[in-house]
Scaffold this active site. Structure first.
Site: not given
Length: 254
Positions: A36, A175, A214, A226
């Protein structure tokens, strides 16, 4: 491994303020990865927060280039330095590819535990046979398997394996990359509960043992939503309707 029902996926987050805000709202599980490129961002947000460090699980992942036996320790140390922590709470093998060799990589992770550099070890994007080999190769217990899990991509056999072997399933992309608002059963359940499809998707995932989720979020509004989604109770019929959605969309295939 005890993890809160909802943690923070940080892929794409490049502002430490988002991390600090999440921690101020009660998030206690931060998930990042070498690939990342934002471990320092997560570390800066953690350092700026008033949250008790001992109460926060900080997880990162070794990329496929970092999995040679001689690379594991120095890479883990670099990750810890970027994150500003003495010990990595949870260190994953990101994918069983590249330099990954169970007989070499996993003993190197065990040595990090023995040295106090890592608390727990996990795997990510593994198939069941690969998880079995990892369990056999590790001296330490397997703490978690991180896998894509959402209403459009759900493999019950992975959850059953986790229950049998006593590790946590960490659901990333719960999601469905923003597509949950297009899934009719999810939308219908959301209307019944006066909730959002996103909240329903998180509630559906985290109601499954032994799953924690997560979702990624950076705005305070989405972070709050969330985190609150786990308070939504779905009926068995609603859960079954979402379970029955045709599986079609793996967002992150090999």
């Amino acid at each position: 491994m005890h993890l809160p029902p909802v943690g923070l996926g940080t892929m794409g987050i490049d502002d430490p303020d988002a991390i600090e805000t999440a921690l101020s709202l009660g998030y206690r599980h931060l998930d990042t990865a070498r690939i990342y490129g934002n471990e320092a961002v997560v570390g800066d947000g953690l350092a700026a927060s008033d949250a008790d460090r001992d109460a926060v699980t900080v997880a990162t992942k070794l990329w496929v280039d970092d999995l040679g036996a001689e690379d594991v320790a120095p890479t883990a140390r670099e990750s810890a330095d970027l994150l500003g922590v003495e010990t990595l709470d949870l260190l994953y093998v990101h994918r069983p590819r590249g330099a990954y060799d169970p007989a070499e990589t996993l003993p190197a992770l065990d040595r990090l535990i023995d040295d106090g550099r890592v608390d727990r070890v996990g795997v990510s994007n593994f198939e069941i046979d690969e998880i079995d080999r990892a369990i056999d190769a590790l001296d330490a217990p397997l703490a978690a398997h991180q896998t894509e899990l959402h209403p459009l991509f759900y493999r019950p056999e992975l959850l059953e394996h986790a229950r049998e072997h006593g590790y946590t399933v960490v659901a990333y992309s719960p999601l469905a990359g923003g597509r949950v608002s297009e899934i009719d059963p999810v939308v219908e359940v959301a209307k019944t509960h006066d909730a959002t499809p996103e909240a329903v998707a998180i509630a559906w995932a985290t109601a499954k043992e032994p799953v924690v989720a997560i979702p990624k979020a950076s705005s305070e509004r989405h972070l709050r939503a969330n985190l609150a989604a786990v308070d939504l109770d779905l009926t068995p019929e609603e859960t079954a309707a979402i379970d029955a959605v045709e599986r079609e969309a793996e967002l992150f295939p090999e």
